[in-house]
Design a protein around this motif. Structure first.
Motif, PDB file in Angstrom:
ATOM      1  N   UNK A  35       0.946  -1.276  -0.039  1.00 13.02           N
ATOM      2  CA  UNK A  35       0.130  -0.084  -0.081  1.00 13.02           C
ATOM      3  C   UNK A  35       0.573   1.154   0.128  1.00 13.02           C
ATOM      4  N   UNK A  36       0.251   2.375   0.026  1.00 17.29           N
ATOM      5  CA  UNK A  36       0.780   3.547  -0.273  1.00 17.29           C
ATOM      6  C   UNK A  36       0.318   4.532   0.819  1.00 17.29           C
ATOM      7  N   UNK A  37       0.994   5.468   1.302  1.00 14.42           N
ATOM      8  CA  UNK A  37       0.690   6.824   2.089  1.00 14.42           C
ATOM      9  C   UNK A  37       0.538   6.028   3.563  1.00 14.42           C
ATOM     10  N   UNK A  38       1.027   5.178   3.798  1.00 13.85           N
ATOM     11  CA  UNK A  38       0.815   4.431   5.272  1.00 13.85           C
ATOM     12  C   UNK A  38       2.319   4.237   5.981  1.00 13.85           C
ATOM     13  N   UNK A  39       2.360   4.892   7.131  1.00 15.58           N
ATOM     14  CA  UNK A  39       3.599   4.758   7.910  1.00 15.58           C
ATOM     15  C   UNK A  39       4.164   3.323   8.078  1.00 15.58           C
ATOM     16  N   UNK A  40       5.391   3.182   7.877  1.00 12.94           N
ATOM     17  CA  UNK A  40       5.843   1.850   8.596  1.00 12.94           C
ATOM     18  C   UNK A  40       7.299   1.855   9.029  1.00 12.94           C
ATOM     19  N   UNK A  41       7.796   1.025   9.968  1.00 14.80           N
ATOM     20  CA  UNK A  41       9.180   1.331  10.412  1.00 14.80           C
ATOM     21  C   UNK A  41      10.094   0.469   9.806  1.00 14.80           C
ATOM     22  N   UNK A  42      11.125   0.724   9.825  1.00 15.75           N
ATOM     23  CA  UNK A  42      12.403  -0.124   9.285  1.00 15.75           C
ATOM     24  C   UNK A  42      13.360   0.003  10.673  1.00 15.75           C
ATOM     25  N   UNK A  43      14.106  -0.864  11.010  1.00 12.07           N
ATOM     26  CA  UNK A  43      15.070  -0.911  12.084  1.00 12.07           C
ATOM     27  C   UNK A  43      16.282  -1.201  11.633  1.00 12.07           C
ATOM     28  N   UNK A  44      17.259  -0.690  12.175  1.00 11.99           N
ATOM     29  CA  UNK A  44      18.691  -1.149  11.841  1.00 11.99           C
ATOM     30  C   UNK A  44      19.263  -1.893  12.768  1.00 11.99           C
ATOM     31  N   UNK A  45      19.974  -2.609  12.645  1.00 10.93           N
ATOM     32  CA  UNK A  45      20.790  -3.549  13.803  1.00 10.93           C
ATOM     33  C   UNK A  45      21.239  -2.668  14.970  1.00 10.93           C
ATOM     34  N   UNK A  46      21.413  -3.126  15.922  1.00  9.34           N
ATOM     35  CA  UNK A  46      22.207  -2.182  17.156  1.00  9.34           C
ATOM     36  C   UNK A  46      23.470  -2.167  16.570  1.00  9.34           C
ATOM     37  N   UNK A  47      24.045  -0.807  16.795  1.00 10.03           N
ATOM     38  CA  UNK A  47      25.395  -0.543  16.331  1.00 10.03           C
ATOM     39  C   UNK A  47      26.249  -0.483  17.559  1.00 10.03           C
ATOM     40  N   UNK A  48      27.542  -0.696  17.552  1.00  9.24           N
ATOM     41  CA  UNK A  48      28.449  -0.605  18.591  1.00  9.24           C
ATOM     42  C   UNK A  48      28.885   0.565  18.613  1.00  9.24           C
TER      43      UNK A  48
END
Length: 177
Positions: free
Chosen positions: A42-55
C-alpha cells in the motif's frame, strides 16, 4: 604604559592558545548502518524500518582523540545521509517522508532527523534535516539503534537496501576542566 601593553598582549596570547586547545577536543564520529525498506502492499501508510544495534566503540574513539567519556560536554548529529544500495538504478523518489529515531538501553527513543517532503526528483543519495539535540548519553552507551519511520507514495515491488551514514560532532572538556 609599556607594562599595560605587554599585559594585554600576554592575555591575547593566552586566550588564543586556549581557543586552539579547545579545537583539539572537538572531533567527528562517523557511523554507517544498513537497513532494508521492504516491498509494500500500500501507499501513504507509515511503517518502521529498524537498523541492527550499532556498537559505538565510543571509549576507543574518545581515547584516540585524547579524551574520556566523563569529559564529553556534548554530542550533536550534524549529518544524516541515506544512500541507496540496491536494487541497481533505484532512487528515493518512492518516499513521501522519513523520520529517523535513535534509541539506546536505558534512554527514551527520540527523533534525530527527518525529511518531511522527499523531492520527486530525489536521487540515490538524500540528506535529512537533523535536530539540535544533545545525544551524548546515546553515543556514550555501548550500543545504539536507529528506527526509520517512512511513508511511501508509490508501490514498490522489491526490497530497497540502503546505507544510513551519520556524523556526530563531539565536544569534550579541555584537560578535564
Amino acid at each position: 604604559m609599556l607594562k599595560k601593553y605587554i599585559s594585554i598582549i600576554c592575555l591575547f596570547v593566552i586566550f588564543s592558545a586556549c581557543d586552539k586547545l579547545d579545537e583539539l577536543t572537538k572531533f567527528d564520529m562517523e557511523y554507517s548502518q544498513r537497513a532494508t525498506i521492504p516491498s509494500t502492499t500500500g501507499i501513504n501508510l507509515p511503517f518502521d524500518v529498524f537498523t541492527p544495534e550499532m556498537e559505538t566503540n565510543s571509549e576507543s574513539t574518545f581515547a584516540v582523540n585524547d579524551t574520556r567519556k566523563d569529559l564529553i560536554e556534548e554530542i550533536r548529529l550534524t549529518k544524516l545521509e541515506l544512500v541507496m544500495i540496491s536494487p541497481d538504478g533505484a532512487d528515493f523518489s518512492f518516499l513521501n517522508s522519513i523520520e529517523v529515531y535513535i534509541s539506546a538501553d536505558g534512554f527514551e527513543e527520540i527523533r534525530i532527523a527527518s525529511l518531511d517532503e522527499v523531492p520527486e526528483d530525489a536521487g540515490s543519495v538524500i540528506a535529512l534535516d537533523t535536530s539540535d539535540t544533545d545525544l551524548k548519553e546515546y553515543i556514550k552507551s555501548d550500543e545504539f539503534s536507529l528506527r526509520l519511520n517512512t511513508v511511501t507514495d508509490e508501490l514498490m515491488s522489491t526490497d530497497h537496501e540502503l546505507e544510513v551514514n551519520s556524523t556526530f560532532f563531539v565536544d569534550a572538556k579541555i584537560l578535564g576542566l
